[in-house]
Design an enzyme around this catalytic site. Structure first.
Site, PDB file in Angstrom:
ATOM      1  N   ASP A 189       9.171  -5.908  -5.110  1.00 15.59           N
ATOM      2  CA  ASP A 189       8.172  -6.816  -6.260  1.00 15.59           C
ATOM      3  C   ASP A 189       8.565  -6.169  -7.398  1.00 15.59           C
ATOM      4  OD1 ASP A 189       5.207  -8.332  -6.404  1.00 15.59           O
ATOM      5  OD2 ASP A 189       5.322  -6.602  -7.719  1.00 15.59           O
TER       6      ASP A 189
ATOM      7  N   TYR B 118       8.040  -6.420 -15.998  1.00 18.78           N
ATOM      8  CA  TYR B 118       7.932  -5.159 -16.245  1.00 18.78           C
ATOM      9  C   TYR B 118       9.324  -4.499 -16.310  1.00 18.78           C
ATOM     10  CZ  TYR B 118       5.350  -5.617 -12.109  1.00 18.78           C
ATOM     11  OH  TYR B 118       3.495  -6.279 -11.241  1.00 18.78           O
TER      12      TYR B 118
ATOM     13  N   LYS C 138       8.117 -12.234 -11.365  1.00 20.52           N
ATOM     14  CA  LYS C 138       7.315 -12.673 -11.987  1.00 20.52           C
ATOM     15  C   LYS C 138       7.277 -13.706 -13.185  1.00 20.52           C
ATOM     16  CE  LYS C 138       3.997  -9.490  -9.773  1.00 20.52           C
ATOM     17  NZ  LYS C 138       4.892  -8.409 -10.183  1.00 20.52           N
TER      18      LYS C 138
ATOM     19  N   HIS D 278       2.633 -15.432 -13.426  1.00 18.27           N
ATOM     20  CA  HIS D 278       2.082 -13.830 -13.137  1.00 18.27           C
ATOM     21  C   HIS D 278       0.226 -13.332 -13.998  1.00 18.27           C
ATOM     22  CE1 HIS D 278       3.187  -8.948 -13.731  1.00 18.27           C
ATOM     23  NE2 HIS D 278       1.951  -9.550 -13.213  1.00 18.27           N
TER      24      HIS D 278
ATOM     25  N   LEU E 133      -3.874   1.150  -2.673  1.00 13.57           N
ATOM     26  CA  LEU E 133      -4.782   1.652  -2.787  1.00 13.57           C
ATOM     27  C   LEU E 133      -6.004   2.384  -3.905  1.00 13.57           C
ATOM     28  CD1 LEU E 133      -2.013   3.576  -1.362  1.00 13.57           C
ATOM     29  CD2 LEU E 133      -3.658   2.784   0.072  1.00 13.57           C
TER      30      LEU E 133
ATOM     31  N   LYS F 227       2.820   1.596  -5.310  1.00  8.44           N
ATOM     32  CA  LYS F 227       3.800   1.976  -5.961  1.00  8.44           C
ATOM     33  C   LYS F 227       4.180   3.158  -5.742  1.00  8.44           C
ATOM     34  CE  LYS F 227       4.596   3.563 -10.431  1.00  8.44           C
ATOM     35  NZ  LYS F 227       3.755   4.068 -11.652  1.00  8.44           N
ATOM     36  N   SER F 228       4.804   3.568  -5.095  1.00  7.49           N
ATOM     37  CA  SER F 228       5.082   5.405  -5.024  1.00  7.49           C
ATOM     38  C   SER F 228       6.599   5.913  -5.792  1.00  7.49           C
ATOM     39  CB  SER F 228       5.612   5.873  -3.882  1.00  7.49           C
ATOM     40  OG  SER F 228       5.892   7.518  -4.239  1.00  7.49           O
ATOM     41  N   VAL F 229       7.228   6.548  -6.326  1.00  2.00           N
ATOM     42  CA  VAL F 229       8.827   6.472  -6.605  1.00  2.00           C
ATOM     43  C   VAL F 229       9.092   7.967  -5.495  1.00  2.00           C
ATOM     44  CG1 VAL F 229       8.938   6.169  -8.894  1.00  2.00           C
ATOM     45  CG2 VAL F 229       7.647   8.374  -8.636  1.00  2.00           C
TER      46      VAL F 229
ATOM     47  N   ARG G  40       6.921   9.588   0.851  1.00  2.01           N
ATOM     48  CA  ARG G  40       5.465   8.412  -0.201  1.00  2.01           C
ATOM     49  C   ARG G  40       5.636   8.124   0.130  1.00  2.01           C
ATOM     50  NH1 ARG G  40       1.142   9.775  -2.395  1.00  2.01           N
ATOM     51  NH2 ARG G  40       1.344  11.744  -1.971  1.00  2.01           N
TER      52      ARG G  40
ATOM     53  N   ASN H 177       4.491   4.846   3.698  1.00  2.13           N
ATOM     54  CA  ASN H 177       3.851   3.977   3.168  1.00  2.13           C
ATOM     55  C   ASN H 177       4.014   2.511   4.113  1.00  2.13           C
ATOM     56  OD1 ASN H 177       2.213   5.228   1.249  1.00  2.13           O
ATOM     57  ND2 ASN H 177       2.921   4.567  -0.692  1.00  2.13           N
TER      58      ASN H 177
END
Length: 276
Positions: A47, A52, A77, A110, A192, A232-234, A238, A242
């Site tokens: 997404d 962004y 979006k 958006h 979250l 979201k995680s980098v 994690r 998820n």
């Protein structure tokens, strides 16, 4: 990594993976690596958004993964400054160029920006883009029931998806019920709640009972309630955590306990007043 990620069907025929990864606020230079890592972990749903400024990294990450384009569900979006019929078409062409693909799987408005009064003409362009094969599905984000009613009254297709802020502390039940009544899939952004509810005792208890983390319990709750999530995680570990939640079996009493965390507390902008 083999993970079980269920999908939900969209009215237009596309199949939307119920768990993905969001790249909001992921720096453009890091995006390709994050996307590749997620895809290697079993993710098949990315997404992003024009605002962004990391669509090029998403496209690069998909190519680096070695996966076929048709095996990855890509959402982007419309930027808030690109509302209007012609602008929306031009904006998607720009997204396709940056992503390096001939189509996206889902194109969303958006924000409704109700004070500008342009989203009806924008939606007409979205309908045309879907018919032209530039996007497999069309939807909206942050739309209220009154905004969705205006689309319905204007004619044309209803959105297949509405992506909204939704987490245990802000559950938007009236809007979710509207979605159910009209066959609109609910996508939860910030699923979250930016971690602000993860210390709740009920989540700690359920995490201990099921041998998972509080975040995994919240994501499983979303799935059992029929929503689509893209946390979201980098961080690779994690990201894997998820994705690995579809086998968490929460019974109705456990789901109801999480439902009880609702405070009506919004973290992001209010769509009624937000004008981008």
């Amino acid at each position: 990594m083999a993970v079980d990620i269920p999908s939900v069907p969209l009215p237009g025929g596309a199949s939307l993976p119920q768990i993905g990864i969001g790249v909001f606020q992921v720096p453009p230079d890091d995006t390709a690596n994050v996307v590749r890592t997620a895809l290697e972990a079993g993710c098949r749903h990315i997404d992003t958004a024009q605002m962004y400024r990391n669509e090029a990294g998403v496209g690069q990450g998909i190519r680096d993964s070695g996966l076929a384009r048709e095996d990855v569900f890509v959402t982007t979006k419309l930027a808030n400054d690109a509302h209007g019929h012609d602008n929306a078409i031009t904006a998607l062409e720009g997204s396709l160029e940056r992503l390096g693909t001939e189509y996206v799987d889902l194109y969303l408005i958006h924000w409704p920006l109700p004070g500008r009064g342009k989203f009806l003409r924008t939606w007409e362009a979205f309908d045309e883009l879907q018919k032209a094969g530039k996007t497999r599905a069309i939807g909206v984000s942050n739309f209220r029931p009154e905004d969705l009613d205006r689309l319905a009254e204007h004619g044309g297709p209803l959105p297949e998806v509405n992506q909204i802020e939704l987490h245990p502390a802000f559950q938007q039940r009236e809007l979710s019920e509207y979605h159910r009544a009209h066959g609109i899939v609910t996508e939860a952004w910030s699923p979250l709640g930016q971690g602000r509810v993860l210390g709740a005792a009920v989540l700690a208890d359920l995490a201990g009972k099921h041998g998972r983390t509080p975040a995994q319990i919240v994501l499983a709750w979303h799935l059992r309630r029929g929503r689509v999530v893209f946390p979201k995680s980098v961080h690779a570990e994690r990201i894997r955590e998820n994705l690995d939640v579809a086998d968490i079996e929460l019974d109705e009493a456990e789901l109801a306990a999480i439902d009880g965390l609702d405070e009506g507390r919004r973290l992001g902008p209010d769509p009624s007043t937000f004008e981008g």
